[in-house]
Design an enzyme around this catalytic site. Structure first.
Site, PDB file in Angstrom:
ATOM      1  CG  HIS A  12      28.471   9.085  -5.659  1.00  0.00           C
ATOM      2  ND1 HIS A  12      28.025   8.553  -4.204  1.00  0.00           N
ATOM      3  CD2 HIS A  12      29.269   9.863  -5.285  1.00  0.00           C
ATOM      4  CE1 HIS A  12      28.413   9.233  -3.298  1.00  0.00           C
ATOM      5  NE2 HIS A  12      29.299  10.187  -3.887  1.00  0.00           N
ATOM      6  CE  LYS A  37      27.453  -1.563  -4.441  1.00  0.00           C
ATOM      7  NZ  LYS A  37      28.179  -2.911  -3.650  1.00  0.00           N
ATOM      8  NE  ARG A 452      33.294  -5.953   2.347  1.00  0.00           N
ATOM      9  CZ  ARG A 452      32.966  -6.205   1.196  1.00  0.00           C
ATOM     10  NH1 ARG A 452      33.660  -6.511   0.171  1.00  0.00           N
ATOM     11  NH2 ARG A 452      31.659  -5.573   0.965  1.00  0.00           N
TER      12      ARG A 452
END
Length: 610
Positions: A12, A37, A452
């Site tokens: 990743h 992403k 968040r």
């Protein structure tokens, strides 16, 4: 001249980094170009961008280094699958094609990516060597202890050692399947977030809960030793054999199946997040104390994905034995590209090293820069309405006034950041004093979960007036959490709401950046690393008396941080952002052609939820 290209890929966060005569010239993640992403594919566009930055061709490269040893990693996978056979067959069957066609054919893949022009041997470092090199070599220290902690490399899941001058030496390691990174990811998965993406959400969720499961985790899942080493009770996990992180036994222990992605957050998830965060901090503190005993050094360098846990980093600095801490801003796999290149220069080529001041990371502003003429050309192409403001003072004056008036501003300047954080060049900025900004940014601009938190950027020489930082302490890469100073808190706020609804509480004089436990993930801004951002903050302070702004990454949920003016304009038009500042060009939303507004649901649907 000696040019070294570092590459990370195929797990990743694929990336490339270029080191020329020991200087870090460029680094970028592939996701920024492909708009996927955490893109794990071969970082072709990132490589091309790094070479363009240096004005080099592939045939002018002296060395190309990959951030891990693929055959050693394949050995670990084979041994693991054989150890759990036949349970791991499905997982192995799904993984095998990529290994056969890409990971075990890396020289051929890299030859193709470099157009066949590079004809020298390739260098393969070990995964945690690359992490260690990325942590120590750009640090400001001549000597330092090193700790790397992640999910897993080839076999190692954590490693410790020391760096002195141009050499690093790793002396101890923790090995797969016992992994702090995988433990944290297991709870990320169980709480309904995406592995290798949603761990920072779990960290942000933790202050809403109570760590009532922490003792249970340490009793049943983790056999933790005094030196920070541990063994996991593998019967509770499924990452060795299956396609999920946790087993049915894990579900029974914690009262039911995993939370579905996007499902309701219950008290269980809040408390699980708080619990695994506390356990992670406990393990890391023991590791750090052990590293100190082993090395007797006063400086510590950190890398590996776990080093992105800025809450834990804050505790390591406050409660750990080291005087100074430096963390690689791209601490995860992307930073492995940077570490591999620096490892070749210093360790293999034995080139001397002189620590840079304030460090050798150049503010982590290592990606491509868009010339002003290219910005103007893109705005003309799409028929945008803008005002050009020449002169940095005038630009910062206008932008600060807009933010002070309550506007949310997209800020696109200079070179793109390397690493997961927007550090003030591809950022969305707002007034940290405004209690409505947190909700507006989350729900109408980022389109993400309401719980968040947002991070403050603060003038470095003013940080101690607002946050619990020691004199001279800095956090230039948004990798430390500290408390808001007691005199700025509103003590009666906590307890007025329950669960994630507590996000609505006004807890300090900076409500937009004060988390529910009075903490903040701080970025200190100095005139060396980012002079234009420093000037903007200084102008905002002159106008308002406040040296703090909200800073969040310029993107919507699931989208990589914007890379080009076209990306920035598209994001600006698809959200409720008020103003866009592209270089010296200021764009107001109400003046843009209605035809340029994309269909919002269609725009958001382009990006997979993280």
């Amino acid at each position: 001249m000696t040019a070294i290209l570092g590459i990370s890929a195929f797990y990743h966060d694929a990336a490339a980094a270029l080191v020329v005569d020991g200087r870090l010239v460029a680094a970028a993640q592939e996701e920024r170009f492909t708009r996927r992403k955490h893109d794990a594919g071969f970082p072709q566009q990132a490589i091309d961008a790094c070479l363009r930055q240096a004005g080099l061709r592939p045939d002018q490269l002296d060395h190309v280094a990959f951030y891990e040893k693929p055959f050693l990693k394949f050995e670990r996978l084979l041994e693991t699958y054989l150890a759990v056979a036949p349970a791991g067959f499905r997982s192995f069957f799904l993984a095998a094609p990529q290994w056969v066609h890409e990971k075990l054919q890396l020289p051929r893949v890299m030859n193709r990516g470099l157009g066949g022009a590079y004809r020298r041997p390739y260098v393969f470092t070990e995964h945690h060597e690359a992490h260690a090199a990325s942590a120590f070599y750009p640090s400001p220290f001549d000597e330092a202890a090193i700790l790397t902690v992640d999910g897993v490399g080839e076999w190692a899941t954590a490693a410790l050692g020391a760096g002195r001058g141009r050499r690093i030496e790793l002396t101890q390691e923790l090995r797969f399947p016992h992994s702090l990174g995988l433990l944290y990811s297991a709870f990320t998965y169980f709480c309904g977030f995406k592995v290798n993406s949603g761990e920072y959400k779990l960290m942000g969720l933790a202050p809403y809960g109570t760590p009532r499961y922490a003792d249970l985790i340490l009793e049943r899942l983790v056999d933790l030793k005094a030196d920070g080493s541990f063994r996991l009770a593998l019967e509770y996990f499924d990452y060795c054999a299956g396609l999920t992180m946790t087993s049915r036994r894990f579900e029974r222990l914690f009262g039911g199946p995993p939370r579905p992605p996007e499902g309701e957050l219950t008290a269980r998830e809040l408390d699980l997040a708080a619990s695994i965060q506390l356990v992670t901090e406990t393990v890391l503190l023991r590791m750090v104390r052990h590293v100190h005993v082993q090395t007797r050094l006063q400086n510590l360098c950190l890398a590996g994905g776990v080093a992105l846990n800025c809450v834990a980093n804050g505790r390591l600095l406050r409660e750990g034995p080291f005087e100074h801490l430096w963390i690689q801003p791209a601490a995860g796999d992307a930073g492995g590209a940077l570490g591999a290149a620096l490892f070749v220069w210093h360790q293999l080529l034995e080139q001397p090293r002189t620590p840079g001041a304030p460090d050798g990371q150049a503010g982590s502003l290592l990606g491509p820069e868009v010339p002003d003429r290219a910005i103007a050309a893109e705005l003309a192409r799409c028929g945008a309405d803008y005002l050009r403001i020449d002169g940095e003072d005038a630009l910062c004056n206008e932008t600060a006034a807009l933010i002070a008036a309550g506007k949310v501003v997209g800020w696109f300047q200079g070179r793109m950041e390397f690493g997961p954080r927007a550090l003030g060049n591809r950022s969305i900025l707002g007034d940290a004093r405004n209690p409505a900004i947190q909700s507006t940014m989350n729900l109408k601009i980022k389109f993400r979960e309401s719980f968040r938190p947002f991070a403050p950027i603060v003038l470095a020489d003013c940080a101690g007036e607002h946050f619990d930082l020691r004199p001279g302490e800095e956090s230039p890469y948004m990798l430390l959490v500290a408390g808001v100073r007691a005199e700025h808190r509103r003590p009666g706020a906590l307890g007025a709401e329950a669960g994630v609804a507590r996000v609505r509480e006004v807890r300090s004089h900076l409500p937009a950046v004060t988390h529910v436990d009075y903490s903040a993930r701080i970025q200190t801004v100095d005139p060396v690393r980012n002079p234009r951002l420093h000037r903007l903050l200084g102008e905002f302070r002159r106008q308002t008396g406040c040296p703090v702004l909200v800073n969040t990454s310029f993107n919507v949920r699931g989208e990589p941080i914007v890379c080009t003016p076209a990306d920035a304009y598209r994001c600006f038009m698809a959200t409720d952002m008020d103003v866009l500042v592209l270089g010296n060009h200021v764009l107001r939303k109400e003046r843009q052609p209605a035809s340029n507004r994309p269909d919002r649901p269609a725009h958001l649907a382009r990006f997979e939820l993280d």
